[in-house]
Design a protein around this motif. Structure first.
Motif, mmCIF file in Angstrom:
data_model
loop_
_atom_site.group_PDB
_atom_site.id
_atom_site.type_symbol
_atom_site.label_atom_id
_atom_site.label_comp_id
_atom_site.label_asym_id
_atom_site.label_seq_id
_atom_site.Cartn_x
_atom_site.Cartn_y
_atom_site.Cartn_z
ATOM 1 N N LYS A 201 0.735 -1.512 -0.096
ATOM 2 C CA LYS A 201 0.120 -0.548 0.096
ATOM 3 C C LYS A 201 0.727 1.199 -0.221
ATOM 4 O O LYS A 201 -0.167 2.550 0.199
ATOM 5 C CB LYS A 201 -1.081 -0.033 1.084
ATOM 6 C CG LYS A 201 -1.576 -1.387 1.088
ATOM 7 C CD LYS A 201 -2.874 -1.328 2.198
ATOM 8 C CE LYS A 201 -3.938 -2.473 2.581
ATOM 9 N NZ LYS A 201 -4.800 -2.519 3.944
ATOM 10 N N GLY A 202 2.400 1.062 -0.153
ATOM 11 C CA GLY A 202 2.661 2.122 0.378
ATOM 12 C C GLY A 202 3.633 2.941 1.130
ATOM 13 O O GLY A 202 4.181 3.730 1.683
ATOM 14 N N MET A 203 2.761 1.801 1.964
ATOM 15 C CA MET A 203 3.604 2.381 3.524
ATOM 16 C C MET A 203 5.304 2.439 3.876
ATOM 17 O O MET A 203 5.591 0.828 4.373
ATOM 18 C CB MET A 203 2.779 2.120 4.662
ATOM 19 C CG MET A 203 2.746 2.307 6.402
ATOM 20 S SD MET A 203 2.115 3.369 6.501
ATOM 21 C CE MET A 203 0.916 2.904 6.623
ATOM 22 N N ILE A 204 5.325 3.631 4.591
ATOM 23 C CA ILE A 204 7.452 2.638 4.786
ATOM 24 C C ILE A 204 7.444 2.193 5.918
ATOM 25 O O ILE A 204 7.341 2.995 7.228
ATOM 26 C CB ILE A 204 7.927 4.534 4.661
ATOM 27 C CG1 ILE A 204 7.218 5.555 3.022
ATOM 28 C CG2 ILE A 204 9.107 4.091 5.106
ATOM 29 C CD1 ILE A 204 8.388 4.332 1.930
ATOM 30 N N TYR A 205 7.850 1.102 6.493
ATOM 31 C CA TYR A 205 8.174 0.520 7.863
ATOM 32 C C TYR A 205 10.023 0.676 8.053
ATOM 33 O O TYR A 205 10.053 0.679 9.439
ATOM 34 C CB TYR A 205 8.072 -0.808 7.371
ATOM 35 C CG TYR A 205 6.227 -0.983 7.469
ATOM 36 C CD1 TYR A 205 5.881 -1.420 8.977
ATOM 37 C CD2 TYR A 205 5.919 -1.326 6.568
ATOM 38 C CE1 TYR A 205 4.759 -1.282 8.926
ATOM 39 C CE2 TYR A 205 4.205 -0.848 6.091
ATOM 40 C CZ TYR A 205 3.314 -1.501 7.769
ATOM 41 O OH TYR A 205 1.898 -1.585 7.632
ATOM 42 N N ASP A 206 10.556 0.936 7.178
ATOM 43 C CA ASP A 206 11.691 1.187 7.537
ATOM 44 C C ASP A 206 12.639 2.096 5.894
ATOM 45 O O ASP A 206 12.431 2.223 5.156
ATOM 46 C CB ASP A 206 12.442 -0.823 7.401
ATOM 47 C CG ASP A 206 14.238 -0.317 8.182
ATOM 48 O OD1 ASP A 206 14.438 1.523 8.756
ATOM 49 O OD2 ASP A 206 14.513 -1.215 7.732
ATOM 50 N N ARG A 207 14.072 2.794 6.410
ATOM 51 C CA ARG A 207 15.014 4.468 6.387
ATOM 52 C C ARG A 207 15.831 3.365 6.210
ATOM 53 O O ARG A 207 16.725 2.840 7.908
ATOM 54 C CB ARG A 207 14.279 4.435 6.271
ATOM 55 C CG ARG A 207 13.031 5.271 5.365
ATOM 56 C CD ARG A 207 12.887 7.419 5.763
ATOM 57 N NE ARG A 207 12.005 7.668 5.000
ATOM 58 C CZ ARG A 207 11.358 7.661 3.910
ATOM 59 N NH1 ARG A 207 11.767 7.378 2.849
ATOM 60 N NH2 ARG A 207 9.875 8.261 3.900
ATOM 61 N N GLY A 208 17.191 3.616 5.635
ATOM 62 C CA GLY A 208 18.733 3.335 5.814
ATOM 63 C C GLY A 208 19.423 3.833 4.205
ATOM 64 O O GLY A 208 19.286 4.156 3.617
ATOM 65 N N LYS A 209 21.162 3.774 5.209
ATOM 66 C CA LYS A 209 21.716 4.098 4.392
ATOM 67 C C LYS A 209 22.756 2.728 4.136
ATOM 68 O O LYS A 209 23.356 1.883 4.969
ATOM 69 C CB LYS A 209 23.064 5.111 4.415
ATOM 70 C CG LYS A 209 22.275 6.320 4.762
ATOM 71 C CD LYS A 209 23.262 7.697 5.559
ATOM 72 C CE LYS A 209 22.024 8.649 5.407
ATOM 73 N NZ LYS A 209 23.420 9.830 6.382
ATOM 74 N N VAL A 210 23.012 3.039 2.524
ATOM 75 C CA VAL A 210 24.093 1.357 2.482
ATOM 76 C C VAL A 210 25.552 2.257 2.456
ATOM 77 O O VAL A 210 25.882 3.737 2.552
ATOM 78 C CB VAL A 210 23.803 1.961 1.100
ATOM 79 C CG1 VAL A 210 24.979 0.536 0.757
ATOM 80 C CG2 VAL A 210 22.726 1.766 0.038
ATOM 81 N N ASN A 211 26.801 1.043 2.949
ATOM 82 C CA ASN A 211 27.806 1.899 2.486
ATOM 83 C C ASN A 211 28.572 2.161 1.058
ATOM 84 O O ASN A 211 28.324 1.932 0.870
ATOM 85 C CB ASN A 211 28.689 0.715 3.156
ATOM 86 C CG ASN A 211 28.144 -0.394 2.149
ATOM 87 O OD1 ASN A 211 27.236 -1.163 2.969
ATOM 88 N ND2 ASN A 211 29.095 -0.786 1.196
ATOM 89 N N ASP A 212 29.097 3.909 1.944
ATOM 90 C CA ASP A 212 29.557 4.094 0.427
ATOM 91 C C ASP A 212 30.987 3.327 0.153
ATOM 92 O O ASP A 212 31.529 2.379 0.329
ATOM 93 C CB ASP A 212 30.392 5.636 0.771
ATOM 94 C CG ASP A 212 29.457 6.270 1.409
ATOM 95 O OD1 ASP A 212 28.436 6.499 1.369
ATOM 96 O OD2 ASP A 212 30.333 7.929 1.898
#
Length: 271
Positions: A201-212
């Motif tokens: 449904k497009g609900m965001i559950y998590d966010r993060g960064k990737v190692n450069d």
């Protein structure tokens, strides 16, 4: 009579910072020189070197090659000029080679880069500015002369440069998703990634960064996406965006199932 021997050593910045009695006594105006040059052309410029201390310092200037080394997090290996195939060290002439900086003084080092007509893609080198930092009494009869240096990276690319990537081997490890990121073009790539996890449904559950990741052509690095334990069981889509600089991006979508034990099963992978 006791004879005191003096041994010359070079000290890395990370070690230098751990020795309070020593400090790097010069600075430079630009730690990275990034240029786009047509084959057969010549570009000139300058780097400003300053002495923030109250003592005169002697500076030596020289150019070397460098490589990024695994895990491609920015760690480098330095080599003599002309050691690697994508070197531009021998294209660079500069002046002066050695000079003295008075207390709180400043001086410009002029450089010229001559690109061969046959050049295509990216070529790289580092210009070092080296100075003596002081001496350490190792033993009653031996002193170490400590040298420190600071470098400016030269990233030279022709207009025929191609930025291209391959993202594959997407796999799981416990509650993480891993993958391989390969530079399949002919120019340097500094990939900076972010990701988010959403449901159908497009609900965001998590966010993060990737190692450069810092990759020369043909280099390949691993990246890890750590999925939060707070993401409940169910099916999700992970969207990973890699910023490749200059407006270029690479995107990967991973559809996965999070199970009751927090393990992850990959259902599908899409570009």
């Amino acid at each position: 009579m006791v004879v005191v021997k003096r041994t010359i050593i070079f000290i890395a910045l990370s070690i230098l910072l751990s020795i309070p009695a020593l400090s790097l006594n010069i600075g430079i105006s630009n730690p990275k020189v990034k240029l786009k040059i047509s084959p057969g052309n010549v570009v000139t410029g300058s780097l400003s070197v300053n002495n923030p201390s109250s003592k005169e310092v002697k500076v030596k200037v020289y150019v070397e090659d460098f490589l990024y080394v695994p895990p491609y997090d920015g760690s480098k290996k330095f080599l003599p000029p002309g050691s690697v195939k994508n070197s531009c060290a021998q294209w660079i002439s500069f002046s002066p080679v050695e000079f003295k900086l008075p207390p709180f003084g400043r001086k410009n080092v002029e450089y010229s880069i001559t690109v061969p007509p046959t050049a295509k893609g990216g070529y790289y080198a580092v210009m070092f500015f080296e100075t003596a930092l002081g001496e350490i009494q190792e033993t009653p009869t031996n002193r170490l002369l400590v040298l420190g240096r600071i470098g400016s990276l030269f990233l030279v690319e022709t207009k025929e440069g191609i930025k291209k990537t391959r993202i594959d081997n997407i796999r799981t490890e416990n509650s993480s998703i891993k993958g391989d990121f390969a530079n399949t073009g002919n120019v340097f790539i500094n990939a900076k990634g972010t990701y988010f996890v959403m449901d159908s449904k497009g609900m965001i559950y998590d966010r993060g960064k990737v190692n450069d990741m810092f990759l020369f052509p043909e280099d390949k690095a691993q990246f890890t996406l750590n999925i939060s334990e707070e993401v409940p069981q169910g099916s999700y889509i992970l969207v990973c965006n890699f910023d490749l600089e200059d407006g270029d991006v690479a995107v990967k979508e991973v559809e996965f199932m999070k199970k009751h034990d927090n393990s992850i099963e990959i259902l599908a992978v899409r570009d």
